[in-house]
Design a protein around this motif. Structure first.
Motif, PDB file in Angstrom:
ATOM      1  N   ALA A 116       0.826  -1.092  -0.443  1.00  0.00           N
ATOM      2  CA  ALA A 116      -0.030   0.338  -0.263  1.00  0.00           C
ATOM      3  C   ALA A 116       1.089   1.171   0.184  1.00  0.00           C
ATOM      4  O   ALA A 116       2.142   1.383   0.551  1.00  0.00           O
ATOM      5  CB  ALA A 116      -1.032  -0.364   1.614  1.00  0.00           C
ATOM      6  N   VAL A 117       0.326   2.218  -1.234  1.00  0.00           N
ATOM      7  CA  VAL A 117       1.427   3.156  -0.796  1.00  0.00           C
ATOM      8  C   VAL A 117       0.178   4.675  -0.068  1.00  0.00           C
ATOM      9  O   VAL A 117      -0.665   4.464  -1.193  1.00  0.00           O
ATOM     10  CB  VAL A 117       1.592   3.531  -2.364  1.00  0.00           C
ATOM     11  CG1 VAL A 117       2.379   4.763  -2.346  1.00  0.00           C
ATOM     12  CG2 VAL A 117       2.232   2.837  -3.122  1.00  0.00           C
ATOM     13  N   VAL A 152       3.771  -0.939   3.834  1.00  0.00           N
ATOM     14  CA  VAL A 152       3.124  -0.079   3.374  1.00  0.00           C
ATOM     15  C   VAL A 152       4.164   0.921   3.643  1.00  0.00           C
ATOM     16  O   VAL A 152       5.331   1.311   4.226  1.00  0.00           O
ATOM     17  CB  VAL A 152       1.898   0.448   4.964  1.00  0.00           C
ATOM     18  CG1 VAL A 152       1.486   2.500   4.332  1.00  0.00           C
ATOM     19  CG2 VAL A 152       1.027   0.022   5.188  1.00  0.00           C
ATOM     20  N   LEU A 153       4.269   2.226   2.104  1.00  0.00           N
ATOM     21  CA  LEU A 153       4.986   2.879   2.327  1.00  0.00           C
ATOM     22  C   LEU A 153       4.563   4.216   2.058  1.00  0.00           C
ATOM     23  O   LEU A 153       3.130   4.400   1.459  1.00  0.00           O
ATOM     24  CB  LEU A 153       6.065   3.157   0.877  1.00  0.00           C
ATOM     25  CG  LEU A 153       6.353   3.929   0.175  1.00  0.00           C
ATOM     26  CD1 LEU A 153       8.119   4.942   1.309  1.00  0.00           C
ATOM     27  CD2 LEU A 153       6.123   4.720  -1.474  1.00  0.00           C
ATOM     28  N   ILE A 154       4.475   5.298   3.396  1.00  0.00           N
ATOM     29  CA  ILE A 154       4.283   6.514   3.292  1.00  0.00           C
ATOM     30  C   ILE A 154       5.254   7.485   3.095  1.00  0.00           C
ATOM     31  O   ILE A 154       6.109   8.061   3.263  1.00  0.00           O
ATOM     32  CB  ILE A 154       4.078   6.557   4.904  1.00  0.00           C
ATOM     33  CG1 ILE A 154       2.860   5.667   5.465  1.00  0.00           C
ATOM     34  CG2 ILE A 154       3.141   7.956   5.633  1.00  0.00           C
ATOM     35  CD1 ILE A 154       2.681   6.152   6.799  1.00  0.00           C
ATOM     36  N   THR A 155       4.609   8.940   1.678  1.00  0.00           N
ATOM     37  CA  THR A 155       5.529   9.585   1.843  1.00  0.00           C
ATOM     38  C   THR A 155       4.913  10.928   2.403  1.00  0.00           C
ATOM     39  O   THR A 155       3.107  11.110   2.465  1.00  0.00           O
ATOM     40  CB  THR A 155       5.414  10.094  -0.075  1.00  0.00           C
ATOM     41  OG1 THR A 155       4.131  10.391  -0.117  1.00  0.00           O
ATOM     42  CG2 THR A 155       5.668   8.456  -0.269  1.00  0.00           C
ATOM     43  N   VAL A 156       5.650  11.787   3.175  1.00  0.00           N
ATOM     44  CA  VAL A 156       5.189  13.157   3.907  1.00  0.00           C
ATOM     45  C   VAL A 156       5.917  14.009   3.144  1.00  0.00           C
ATOM     46  O   VAL A 156       7.396  13.754   3.417  1.00  0.00           O
ATOM     47  CB  VAL A 156       4.865  12.765   4.873  1.00  0.00           C
ATOM     48  CG1 VAL A 156       6.509  12.286   5.652  1.00  0.00           C
ATOM     49  CG2 VAL A 156       4.473  13.599   5.579  1.00  0.00           C
ATOM     50  N   GLU A 198       9.962  11.089  -5.200  1.00  0.00           N
ATOM     51  CA  GLU A 198       8.813  10.892  -4.122  1.00  0.00           C
ATOM     52  C   GLU A 198       8.404   9.608  -4.902  1.00  0.00           C
ATOM     53  O   GLU A 198       8.498   8.622  -4.604  1.00  0.00           O
ATOM     54  CB  GLU A 198       7.644  11.861  -4.221  1.00  0.00           C
ATOM     55  CG  GLU A 198       7.423  13.175  -3.147  1.00  0.00           C
ATOM     56  CD  GLU A 198       6.612  13.572  -3.087  1.00  0.00           C
ATOM     57  OE1 GLU A 198       5.413  13.211  -2.146  1.00  0.00           O
ATOM     58  OE2 GLU A 198       6.347  14.541  -3.789  1.00  0.00           O
ATOM     59  N   MET A 199       8.665  10.003  -6.123  1.00  0.00           N
ATOM     60  CA  MET A 199       8.388   9.211  -7.187  1.00  0.00           C
ATOM     61  C   MET A 199       9.463   7.480  -7.136  1.00  0.00           C
ATOM     62  O   MET A 199       8.895   6.642  -7.401  1.00  0.00           O
ATOM     63  CB  MET A 199       8.383   9.599  -8.944  1.00  0.00           C
ATOM     64  CG  MET A 199       7.319   8.124 -10.063  1.00  0.00           C
ATOM     65  SD  MET A 199       5.491   8.094  -9.580  1.00  0.00           S
ATOM     66  CE  MET A 199       5.817   7.160  -8.895  1.00  0.00           C
ATOM     67  N   MET A 203       8.648   3.716  -6.453  1.00  0.00           N
ATOM     68  CA  MET A 203       8.862   3.345  -8.156  1.00  0.00           C
ATOM     69  C   MET A 203       9.617   1.350  -7.039  1.00  0.00           C
ATOM     70  O   MET A 203       9.184   0.195  -7.290  1.00  0.00           O
ATOM     71  CB  MET A 203       9.611   3.491  -9.427  1.00  0.00           C
ATOM     72  CG  MET A 203       8.729   4.466  -9.921  1.00  0.00           C
ATOM     73  SD  MET A 203       9.658   4.829 -11.286  1.00  0.00           S
ATOM     74  CE  MET A 203      10.315   3.721 -12.234  1.00  0.00           C
ATOM     75  N   GLU A 204      10.863   1.929  -5.867  1.00  0.00           N
ATOM     76  CA  GLU A 204      11.420   1.587  -5.527  1.00  0.00           C
ATOM     77  C   GLU A 204      11.066  -0.078  -4.193  1.00  0.00           C
ATOM     78  O   GLU A 204      10.752  -0.973  -4.169  1.00  0.00           O
ATOM     79  CB  GLU A 204      12.425   2.063  -4.532  1.00  0.00           C
ATOM     80  CG  GLU A 204      13.542   2.283  -5.600  1.00  0.00           C
ATOM     81  CD  GLU A 204      14.770   3.176  -4.781  1.00  0.00           C
ATOM     82  OE1 GLU A 204      14.795   3.761  -3.777  1.00  0.00           O
ATOM     83  OE2 GLU A 204      16.038   4.028  -5.744  1.00  0.00           O
ATOM     84  N   PHE A 205      10.276   1.461  -4.267  1.00  0.00           N
ATOM     85  CA  PHE A 205       8.621  -0.052  -3.407  1.00  0.00           C
ATOM     86  C   PHE A 205       8.099  -0.828  -3.721  1.00  0.00           C
ATOM     87  O   PHE A 205       8.119  -2.202  -3.912  1.00  0.00           O
ATOM     88  CB  PHE A 205       7.931   1.084  -2.794  1.00  0.00           C
ATOM     89  CG  PHE A 205       6.812   0.387  -1.379  1.00  0.00           C
ATOM     90  CD1 PHE A 205       7.087  -0.219  -0.216  1.00  0.00           C
ATOM     91  CD2 PHE A 205       5.459   0.064  -2.012  1.00  0.00           C
ATOM     92  CE1 PHE A 205       6.131  -0.547   0.460  1.00  0.00           C
ATOM     93  CE2 PHE A 205       4.584  -0.200  -0.961  1.00  0.00           C
ATOM     94  CZ  PHE A 205       5.079  -0.799   0.087  1.00  0.00           C
ATOM     95  N   LEU A 206       7.395  -0.498  -4.932  1.00  0.00           N
ATOM     96  CA  LEU A 206       6.787  -1.232  -5.949  1.00  0.00           C
ATOM     97  C   LEU A 206       7.630  -2.876  -6.401  1.00  0.00           C
ATOM     98  O   LEU A 206       7.375  -3.248  -6.737  1.00  0.00           O
ATOM     99  CB  LEU A 206       5.886  -0.937  -7.339  1.00  0.00           C
ATOM    100  CG  LEU A 206       4.883   0.037  -6.103  1.00  0.00           C
ATOM    101  CD1 LEU A 206       4.318   0.261  -7.857  1.00  0.00           C
ATOM    102  CD2 LEU A 206       3.890  -0.658  -5.849  1.00  0.00           C
ATOM    103  N   SER A 207       8.591  -2.234  -7.150  1.00  0.00           N
ATOM    104  CA  SER A 207       9.693  -2.972  -7.766  1.00  0.00           C
ATOM    105  C   SER A 207      10.012  -4.419  -6.972  1.00  0.00           C
ATOM    106  O   SER A 207      10.389  -5.130  -7.432  1.00  0.00           O
ATOM    107  CB  SER A 207      10.595  -2.702  -8.381  1.00  0.00           C
ATOM    108  OG  SER A 207      11.320  -1.881  -7.252  1.00  0.00           O
ATOM    109  N   LYS A 208      10.494  -4.307  -5.447  1.00  0.00           N
ATOM    110  CA  LYS A 208      10.512  -4.659  -4.714  1.00  0.00           C
ATOM    111  C   LYS A 208       9.119  -6.281  -3.898  1.00  0.00           C
ATOM    112  O   LYS A 208       9.969  -7.079  -3.314  1.00  0.00           O
ATOM    113  CB  LYS A 208      11.271  -4.758  -2.475  1.00  0.00           C
ATOM    114  CG  LYS A 208      12.671  -4.060  -3.087  1.00  0.00           C
ATOM    115  CD  LYS A 208      12.986  -3.430  -2.346  1.00  0.00           C
ATOM    116  CE  LYS A 208      13.873  -3.017  -2.569  1.00  0.00           C
ATOM    117  NZ  LYS A 208      14.602  -1.566  -1.272  1.00  0.00           N
ATOM    118  N   ARG A 209       7.938  -5.519  -4.008  1.00  0.00           N
ATOM    119  CA  ARG A 209       7.331  -6.350  -3.909  1.00  0.00           C
ATOM    120  C   ARG A 209       5.831  -7.394  -5.111  1.00  0.00           C
ATOM    121  O   ARG A 209       4.939  -7.226  -4.985  1.00  0.00           O
ATOM    122  CB  ARG A 209       6.271  -5.295  -2.618  1.00  0.00           C
ATOM    123  CG  ARG A 209       6.733  -5.413  -1.703  1.00  0.00           C
ATOM    124  CD  ARG A 209       6.090  -4.296  -1.091  1.00  0.00           C
ATOM    125  NE  ARG A 209       7.278  -3.852   0.500  1.00  0.00           N
ATOM    126  CZ  ARG A 209       8.771  -3.149   0.627  1.00  0.00           C
ATOM    127  NH1 ARG A 209       8.456  -2.712  -0.918  1.00  0.00           N
ATOM    128  NH2 ARG A 209       9.185  -2.824   0.964  1.00  0.00           N
TER     129      ARG A 209
END
Length: 222
Positions: A116-117, A152-156, A198-199, A203-209
């Protein structure tokens, strides 16, 4: 229809003046227009209803076969949608809903999703939502334990006055710290993704999952 003041089946919140719908009541839309406190019963109840609605949709796509029990393998191979291939994305209030849904699924002993992002938002209160049915353990290996948490990835934004870095750190603490990754973006206020940094984090978060293998095809790659 509106769920304001009603006791029917859960519905998303209908805004006044024909403005459409919102996920849940962050503000007193019907009288004062003021932001509701984070622990206000109307805010929590409407968020619970939104979580229930989205979870019902997910469970219908997965054929309701996403409990972490002895039928887990059967559920994964026969469901229309595999939990680990479902990713959620939310901004602000939508991010709060997404992370709340992930926590509710964990507490119900359901299988984790792919990830989840959450952009500029996340869970804001500690503990389960009122009325959420919590399954504290699942009979899978003789041990009592919760369901596994979705990553979960949170960007703030560092200059976000609405969802601060302190709020993001609290969201991580309220969820499952080992399953939450924070990305702090310098100079950003409360807005959707708007920078390369941020992007790249997303992308790094999704690439590992992202799943690269089809369960039914064995060793064959997609």
């Amino acid at each position: 229809g509106s769920n304001h003041g009603g006791k029917d089946s859960p519905q998303f919140v209908e805004l006044p003046f024909g403005l459409g719908h919102t996920w849940f009541e962050e503000m007193d839309y019907f009288s004062s227009g003021e932001t509701l406190p984070l622990d206000h019963p109307r805010r929590l109840t409407s968020l619970e209803q939104a979580v229930e609605l989205v979870d019902s949709l997910l469970r219908s796509l997965m054929g309701h076969g996403d409990l972490e029990d002895e039928n887990e393998t059967h559920a994964v191979t026969t469901s229309s949608w595999v939990p680990e291939r479902i990713f959620l994305f939310g901004f602000s209030a939508g991010a709060c809903l997404v992370m709340g849904l992930c926590r509710a699924r964990r507490d119900a002993g359901r299988m984790p999703l792919g990830g989840a992002v959450c952009v500029a938002g996340g869970i804001r209160t500690e503990g389960k939502l009122p009325g959420t049915k919590r399954k504290d353990w699942v009979d899978i290996d003789g041990y009592a334990r919760r369901g596994r948490a979705t990553d979960v990835l949170i960007t703030v934004g560092m200059k976000d006055p609405t969802y601060t870095k302190e709020a993001a750190q609290a969201s991580k603490r309220f969820y499952c710290p080992l399953s939450v990754q924070l990305h702090l973006q310098k100079g950003k206020r409360h807005s959707m993704i708007e920078s390369e940094g941020e992007m790249r984090a997303v992308m790094e978060f999704l690439s590992k999952r992202l799943v690269r293998r089809t369960v039914s095809m064995g060793s064959h790659c997609n």
